[in-house]
Scaffold this motif. Structure first.
Motif, PDB file in Angstrom:
ATOM      1  N   PRO A 149      -8.515   4.398   8.182  1.00 30.64           N
ATOM      2  CA  PRO A 149      -8.686   5.062   6.885  1.00 30.64           C
ATOM      3  C   PRO A 149      -7.644   6.157   6.652  1.00 30.64           C
ATOM      4  N   PRO A 150      -7.071   6.214   5.461  1.00 31.18           N
ATOM      5  CA  PRO A 150      -6.142   7.298   5.133  1.00 31.18           C
ATOM      6  C   PRO A 150      -6.878   8.637   5.088  1.00 31.18           C
ATOM      7  N   ARG A 151      -6.406   9.610   5.850  1.00 32.34           N
ATOM      8  CA  ARG A 151      -7.117  10.874   5.979  1.00 32.34           C
ATOM      9  C   ARG A 151      -6.286  12.060   5.505  1.00 32.34           C
ATOM     10  N   PHE A 152      -5.239  11.809   4.719  1.00 34.72           N
ATOM     11  CA  PHE A 152      -4.366  12.900   4.287  1.00 34.72           C
ATOM     12  C   PHE A 152      -5.129  14.051   3.656  1.00 34.72           C
ATOM     13  N   LEU A 153      -6.038  13.757   2.725  1.00 32.38           N
ATOM     14  CA  LEU A 153      -6.715  14.827   1.989  1.00 32.38           C
ATOM     15  C   LEU A 153      -7.548  15.701   2.911  1.00 32.38           C
ATOM     16  N   ALA A 154      -8.305  15.079   3.803  1.00 32.88           N
ATOM     17  CA  ALA A 154      -9.135  15.853   4.733  1.00 32.88           C
ATOM     18  C   ALA A 154      -8.276  16.573   5.762  1.00 32.88           C
ATOM     19  N   ARG A 155      -7.195  15.935   6.187  1.00 32.96           N
ATOM     20  CA  ARG A 155      -6.368  16.468   7.268  1.00 32.96           C
ATOM     21  C   ARG A 155      -5.521  17.667   6.833  1.00 32.96           C
ATOM     22  N   THR A 156      -4.921  17.586   5.637  1.00 33.13           N
ATOM     23  CA  THR A 156      -3.938  18.604   5.261  1.00 33.13           C
ATOM     24  C   THR A 156      -4.397  19.502   4.111  1.00 33.13           C
ATOM     25  N   PRO A 157      -4.543  19.027   2.883  1.00 39.91           N
ATOM     26  CA  PRO A 157      -4.968  19.958   1.833  1.00 39.91           C
ATOM     27  C   PRO A 157      -6.299  20.650   2.124  1.00 39.91           C
ATOM     28  N   HIS A 158      -7.225  19.932   2.778  1.00 43.02           N
ATOM     29  CA  HIS A 158      -8.544  20.506   3.056  1.00 43.02           C
ATOM     30  C   HIS A 158      -8.751  20.769   4.550  1.00 43.02           C
ATOM     31  N   GLY A 159      -7.671  20.857   5.280  1.00 49.26           N
ATOM     32  CA  GLY A 159      -7.775  21.014   6.723  1.00 49.26           C
ATOM     33  C   GLY A 159      -7.658  22.438   7.242  1.00 49.26           C
ATOM     34  N   TYR A 160      -7.507  23.409   6.339  1.00 46.92           N
ATOM     35  CA  TYR A 160      -7.316  24.812   6.757  1.00 46.92           C
ATOM     36  C   TYR A 160      -8.233  25.680   5.912  1.00 46.92           C
ATOM     37  N   HIS A 161      -9.501  25.728   6.300  1.00 52.36           N
ATOM     38  CA  HIS A 161     -10.499  26.323   5.413  1.00 52.36           C
ATOM     39  C   HIS A 161     -11.400  27.342   6.095  1.00 52.36           C
ATOM     40  N   CYS A 192      -4.508   9.335  -5.518  1.00 54.32           N
ATOM     41  CA  CYS A 192      -3.883   8.170  -4.886  1.00 54.32           C
ATOM     42  C   CYS A 192      -2.407   8.028  -5.219  1.00 54.32           C
ATOM     43  N   GLN A 193      -1.979   8.546  -6.380  1.00 53.83           N
ATOM     44  CA  GLN A 193      -0.593   8.350  -6.796  1.00 53.83           C
ATOM     45  C   GLN A 193       0.156   9.648  -7.052  1.00 53.83           C
ATOM     46  N   GLY A 194      -0.545  10.781  -6.991  1.00 56.03           N
ATOM     47  CA  GLY A 194       0.107  12.059  -7.265  1.00 56.03           C
ATOM     48  C   GLY A 194       0.173  12.972  -6.062  1.00 56.03           C
ATOM     49  N   THR A 195      -0.136  12.444  -4.874  1.00 58.25           N
ATOM     50  CA  THR A 195      -0.061  13.212  -3.628  1.00 58.25           C
ATOM     51  C   THR A 195       0.509  12.308  -2.534  1.00 58.25           C
ATOM     52  N   PRO A 196       0.862  12.873  -1.376  1.00 57.80           N
ATOM     53  CA  PRO A 196       1.316  12.028  -0.264  1.00 57.80           C
ATOM     54  C   PRO A 196       0.271  11.042   0.246  1.00 57.80           C
ATOM     55  N   LEU A 197      -0.951  11.100  -0.294  1.00 57.52           N
ATOM     56  CA  LEU A 197      -1.911  10.038   0.025  1.00 57.52           C
ATOM     57  C   LEU A 197      -1.325   8.683  -0.345  1.00 57.52           C
ATOM     58  N   ARG A 198      -0.498   8.656  -1.392  1.00 55.34           N
ATOM     59  CA  ARG A 198       0.171   7.412  -1.789  1.00 55.34           C
ATOM     60  C   ARG A 198       0.984   6.835  -0.631  1.00 55.34           C
ATOM     61  N   ASN A 199       1.679   7.705   0.092  1.00 57.18           N
ATOM     62  CA  ASN A 199       2.489   7.236   1.220  1.00 57.18           C
ATOM     63  C   ASN A 199       1.619   6.587   2.289  1.00 57.18           C
ATOM     64  N   GLU A 200       0.436   7.175   2.515  1.00 58.16           N
ATOM     65  CA  GLU A 200      -0.480   6.602   3.516  1.00 58.16           C
ATOM     66  C   GLU A 200      -1.008   5.237   3.071  1.00 58.16           C
ATOM     67  N   ILE A 201      -1.347   5.115   1.801  1.00 55.80           N
ATOM     68  CA  ILE A 201      -1.858   3.834   1.296  1.00 55.80           C
ATOM     69  C   ILE A 201      -0.784   2.763   1.424  1.00 55.80           C
ATOM     70  N   GLU A 202       0.420   3.077   0.972  1.00 53.66           N
ATOM     71  CA  GLU A 202       1.490   2.080   0.977  1.00 53.66           C
ATOM     72  C   GLU A 202       1.946   1.750   2.395  1.00 53.66           C
ATOM     73  N   ALA A 203       1.789   2.690   3.323  1.00 55.14           N
ATOM     74  CA  ALA A 203       2.126   2.400   4.724  1.00 55.14           C
ATOM     75  C   ALA A 203       1.172   1.371   5.311  1.00 55.14           C
ATOM     76  N   ARG A 204      -0.057   1.341   4.820  1.00 58.63           N
ATOM     77  CA  ARG A 204      -1.039   0.366   5.320  1.00 58.63           C
ATOM     78  C   ARG A 204      -0.858  -0.993   4.652  1.00 58.63           C
ATOM     79  N   ASP A 205      -0.568  -0.966   3.345  1.00 54.37           N
ATOM     80  CA  ASP A 205      -0.320  -2.213   2.618  1.00 54.37           C
ATOM     81  C   ASP A 205       0.449  -1.851   1.349  1.00 54.37           C
ATOM     82  N   ALA A 206       1.724  -2.193   1.314  1.00 52.45           N
ATOM     83  CA  ALA A 206       2.594  -1.795   0.203  1.00 52.45           C
ATOM     84  C   ALA A 206       2.116  -2.344  -1.139  1.00 52.45           C
TER      85      ALA A 206
END
Length: 270
Positions: free
Chosen positions: A169-181, A220-234
């Motif tokens: 699962p792509p975890r960018f949002l939990a890992r970085t924007p919401h990872g320092y709270h 999904c398309q306005g953050t680096p989460l897009r990079n994670e999605i496309e890395a799994r399946d372009a």
């Protein structure tokens, strides 16, 4: 932190500004601008300026003789911010790394940073640099997102993508924007960097969008989460966006949607 967590390129800057800024950033930018203006700084540095939402909110509130340096590590985001900003000879734009600022010691009355420190690969270096360029008694004013469970649309999208990519699962949002709270950790790290006074306020708000698809595209398309999605399946970016929109619709309805957002606002004195 993966390098892709800091990669805002291609169509991300435009989608970020079109979808994500009104969804979650605009109200906090107005809050930051109001707090900065109340301190009446003459020399201001903004780091990690992104697409310029704080810059647009703050510039009209600064004095006519103020100096405002706007920086970001990501040139495409900085270019987009400059393009959106009205002509203003008080503002200068400069690509700069917040961890190695190209400015002299004690150069600024105030340093501000909206939702940027979570992306610093070494926050202690970033905090030390902010303190170094501040005049004695100057202010470092920034905000960070609270944990993802307090930010409903971000959590909805994360859970939707976990359904679509259950094995990875792509975890960018939990890992970085919401990872320092953690306020205690934030205060401790600022004090270790030499700040003498730290005040932290938790501020909740409402995130509103005209449709469930709006927050889905935003994340999904306005953050680096897009990079994670496309890395799994372009080929699955649109399917991932649609799945996230469907999950938001199931929880919040098919028309205009609203949900909680929450962040910490920090003021530290050099």
């Amino acid at each position: 932190m993966p390098e892709t967590d800091r990669e805002f390129a291609g169509s991300i800057p435009e989608n970020y500004d079109r979808y994500l800024v009104p969804l979650i950033f605009e109200s906090f930018a107005q809050d930051i601008a109001q707090r900065v203006a109340a301190l009446s700084p003459r020399t201001v540095l903004e780091t990690a300026a992104g697409s310029g939402v704080v810059t647009r909110a703050l510039a009209p509130r600064l004095s006519p003789d103020a100096s405002y340096v706007v920086t970001d590590l990501n040139q495409p985001m900085l270019d987009y911010a400059a393009m959106r900003q009205a002509a203003d000879n008080r503002i200068s734009w400069r690509k700069a790394d917040a961890l190695a600022l190209p400015f002299e010691d004690a150069a600024f009355d105030l340093v501000c940073c909206q939702f940027g420190v979570m992306f610093f690969p070494d926050r202690q270096s970033g905090y030390r640099e902010a303190k170094r360029v501040l005049k004695p008694g100057g202010h470092f004013l920034f905000n960070v997102w609270d944990r993802i469970e307090e930010n409903v649309f971000a959590n909805d999208v994360t859970n939707a993508l976990a359904e679509l990519f259950p094995g990875d699962p792509p975890r960018f949002l939990a890992r970085t924007p919401h990872g320092y709270h953690d306020p205690a950790l934030i205060q401790s790290e600022l004090e270790k960097a030499g700040f003498s006074s730290v005040a932290i306020e938790t501020r909740a708000g409402q995130s509103r969008a005209p449709s469930p698809r709006h927050p889905a595209v935003a994340y999904c398309q306005g953050t680096p989460l897009r990079n994670e999605i496309e890395a799994r399946d372009a080929d699955k970016l649109e399917a991932a966006t649609n799945h996230a929109a469907s999950r938001i619709a199931n929880r919040h309805g098919n028309g205009e949607v609203a949900a909680k957002i929450q962040a910490h606002v920090i003021v530290a004195v050099a």
